[in-house]
Design a protein around this motif. Structure first.
Motif, PDB file in Angstrom:
ATOM      1  N   ARG A 163      11.677 -19.489  16.071  1.00 15.84           N
ATOM      2  CA  ARG A 163      12.759 -18.709  15.470  1.00 15.84           C
ATOM      3  C   ARG A 163      12.583 -18.569  13.962  1.00 15.84           C
ATOM      4  N   ALA A 164      12.069 -19.615  13.320  1.00 18.65           N
ATOM      5  CA  ALA A 164      11.836 -19.527  11.878  1.00 18.65           C
ATOM      6  C   ALA A 164      10.755 -18.489  11.570  1.00 18.65           C
ATOM      7  N   LEU A 165       9.671 -18.496  12.338  1.00 19.46           N
ATOM      8  CA  LEU A 165       8.614 -17.505  12.141  1.00 19.46           C
ATOM      9  C   LEU A 165       9.098 -16.104  12.481  1.00 19.46           C
ATOM     10  N   ASP A 166       9.890 -16.000  13.535  1.00 21.95           N
ATOM     11  CA  ASP A 166      10.403 -14.696  13.960  1.00 21.95           C
ATOM     12  C   ASP A 166      11.266 -14.067  12.872  1.00 21.95           C
ATOM     13  N   GLU A 167      12.184 -14.846  12.318  1.00 22.32           N
ATOM     14  CA  GLU A 167      13.053 -14.315  11.270  1.00 22.32           C
ATOM     15  C   GLU A 167      12.260 -13.958  10.017  1.00 22.32           C
ATOM     16  N   THR A 168      11.211 -14.713   9.733  1.00 18.18           N
ATOM     17  CA  THR A 168      10.389 -14.420   8.555  1.00 18.18           C
ATOM     18  C   THR A 168       9.618 -13.120   8.730  1.00 18.18           C
ATOM     19  N   ILE A 169       9.006 -12.937   9.895  1.00 17.76           N
ATOM     20  CA  ILE A 169       8.209 -11.731  10.141  1.00 17.76           C
ATOM     21  C   ILE A 169       9.096 -10.491  10.208  1.00 17.76           C
ATOM     22  N   ARG A 170      10.311 -10.640  10.685  1.00 15.83           N
ATOM     23  CA  ARG A 170      11.218  -9.489  10.785  1.00 15.83           C
ATOM     24  C   ARG A 170      11.656  -8.974   9.417  1.00 15.83           C
ATOM     25  N   LEU A 171      11.451  -9.774   8.373  1.00 15.17           N
ATOM     26  CA  LEU A 171      11.810  -9.342   7.017  1.00 15.17           C
ATOM     27  C   LEU A 171      10.757  -8.437   6.385  1.00 15.17           C
ATOM     28  N   VAL A 172       9.588  -8.337   7.016  1.00  9.51           N
ATOM     29  CA  VAL A 172       8.538  -7.463   6.473  1.00  9.51           C
ATOM     30  C   VAL A 172       8.991  -6.007   6.600  1.00  9.51           C
ATOM     31  N   PRO A 173       8.945  -5.225   5.525  1.00  9.09           N
ATOM     32  CA  PRO A 173       9.408  -3.826   5.589  1.00  9.09           C
ATOM     33  C   PRO A 173       8.628  -3.006   6.610  1.00  9.09           C
ATOM     34  N   ALA A 174       9.338  -2.181   7.355  1.00  9.83           N
ATOM     35  CA  ALA A 174       8.686  -1.322   8.347  1.00  9.83           C
ATOM     36  C   ALA A 174       7.754  -0.320   7.675  1.00  9.83           C
ATOM     37  N   GLU A 175       8.087   0.077   6.432  1.00 10.16           N
ATOM     38  CA  GLU A 175       7.243   1.043   5.715  1.00 10.16           C
ATOM     39  C   GLU A 175       5.841   0.490   5.478  1.00 10.16           C
ATOM     40  N   LEU A 176       5.749  -0.832   5.265  1.00 11.05           N
ATOM     41  CA  LEU A 176       4.438  -1.450   5.039  1.00 11.05           C
ATOM     42  C   LEU A 176       3.579  -1.360   6.297  1.00 11.05           C
ATOM     43  N   LYS A 177       4.186  -1.607   7.444  1.00 16.05           N
ATOM     44  CA  LYS A 177       3.450  -1.498   8.703  1.00 16.05           C
ATOM     45  C   LYS A 177       3.026  -0.054   8.964  1.00 16.05           C
ATOM     46  N   GLU A 178       3.935   0.875   8.716  1.00 15.74           N
ATOM     47  CA  GLU A 178       3.623   2.285   8.947  1.00 15.74           C
ATOM     48  C   GLU A 178       2.498   2.757   8.032  1.00 15.74           C
ATOM     49  N   ALA A 179       2.452   2.223   6.820  1.00 18.75           N
ATOM     50  CA  ALA A 179       1.381   2.596   5.892  1.00 18.75           C
ATOM     51  C   ALA A 179       0.023   2.134   6.413  1.00 18.75           C
ATOM     52  N   THR A 180      -0.024   0.934   6.990  1.00 18.76           N
ATOM     53  CA  THR A 180      -1.297   0.447   7.536  1.00 18.76           C
ATOM     54  C   THR A 180      -1.701   1.240   8.777  1.00 18.76           C
ATOM     55  N   TYR A 181      -0.720   1.637   9.594  1.00 18.31           N
ATOM     56  CA  TYR A 181      -1.036   2.459  10.761  1.00 18.31           C
ATOM     57  C   TYR A 181      -1.601   3.817  10.335  1.00 18.31           C
ATOM     58  N   SER A 182      -1.043   4.370   9.270  1.00 19.07           N
ATOM     59  CA  SER A 182      -1.503   5.679   8.802  1.00 19.07           C
ATOM     60  C   SER A 182      -2.927   5.626   8.257  1.00 19.07           C
ATOM     61  N   MET A 183      -3.379   4.425   7.869  1.00 19.71           N
ATOM     62  CA  MET A 183      -4.741   4.263   7.363  1.00 19.71           C
ATOM     63  C   MET A 183      -5.736   3.933   8.470  1.00 19.71           C
ATOM     64  N   GLY A 184      -5.266   3.917   9.716  1.00 19.86           N
ATOM     65  CA  GLY A 184      -6.166   3.720  10.850  1.00 19.86           C
ATOM     66  C   GLY A 184      -6.190   2.316  11.415  1.00 19.86           C
TER      67      GLY A 184
END
Length: 252
Positions: A163-184
């Motif tokens: 639960r501690a790891l889950d709450e920490t990872i959920r704080l990562v902005p979705a825009e950051l993930k989308e930016a990495t997806y857009s780069m392939g």
């Protein structure tokens, strides 16, 4: 008239802000003083009895009656069982939490069910995990050992770490993930090369929380780890822990 009303509201907000600030400051000071009082009391009562031999020797003859010896076996045993359990829980938890936050939908039924199950496991008393581990030992005809204690303690730490790891990872902005997806980058590359780097401080905090819980837990290892006055050199040997050493010392 409107300006006067606005000024009144502003003054009221400032007054409330100062009042709550002082209230929180007073609460923090009270908590700090209580902690300091506890530490000073422990030091005042224990310093006359503390000796270097206490942490460098194993229990000798008549140790539990107040005679010679120390708690080296319990100190080393606590480190062995807690570090092993935390490592095992971390190995099981990290891939599961990456899957939960990367491959499942954010509000899917499965992800919410998993989080609910982890919350329920977090609330279960550690003695229940100890009884479960003891039942497995009886089923498979196993003896109390360092390995059995590590597995049982890992089950105790697993929901906390998850639960501690889950709450920490959920704080990562979705825009950051989308930016990495857009780069392939694919999902696995995003999770391991971007997300984990962003949450590394929180990951360390989660591990320390689980480690602290494991160090102080006695109920889960009471039936599974056993106890010995010697240093443990094998995973299949009984192991002493500091909470159990204190428990036996108080009962002697």
């Amino acid at each position: 008239m409107r300006l006067s009303t606005a000024e009144t509201r502003l003054r009221r907000r400032k007054w409330l802000d100062r009042a709550f600030y002082r209230l929180m400051l007073a609460s923090a000071v009270i908590v700090a003083l209580i902690l300091l009082l506890i530490l000073l009391t422990i030091l005042r009562k224990s310093l006359p009895a503390l000796k270097l031999s206490m942490i460098t020797r194993t229990p000798g003859a008549g140790y539990y009656l107040g005679h010679e010896g120390g708690i080296l076996n319990a100190l080393v045993g606590s480190l062995e069982i807690t570090l092993g359990a935390t490592l095992l829980a971390f190995i099981l938890t990290l891939p599961a939490i990456i899957f939960l936050n990367t491959y499942l939908k954010k509000k899917s039924t499965l992800s919410e069910t998993i989080r609910l199950a982890l919350d329920i496991l977090w609330g279960i008393p550690s003695i229940v995990f100890g009884a479960f581990g003891f039942l497995l030992m009886l089923t498979f005809h196993l003896r109390a050992s360092l390995l059995a204690g590590m597995i049982t303690l890992a089950l105790v730490e697993l929901p906390i770490l998850s639960r501690a790891l889950d709450e920490t990872i959920r704080l990562v902005p979705a825009e950051l993930k989308e930016a990495t997806y857009s780069m392939g980058a694919n999902r696995w590359q995003t999770a391991t090369r971007v997300v984990l780097r962003q949450v590394f401080p929180g990951l360390v905090t989660a591990v320390l929380i689980a480690l602290g819980r494991g160090l102080g837990d006695a109920a889960s290892v009471l039936f599974t780890a056993g106890y010995t006055d010697r240093l443990t050199t094998s995973l299949l040997q009984p192991v002493a822990t500091l909470p159990l050493a204190i428990f036996f010392q108080l009962n002697s």
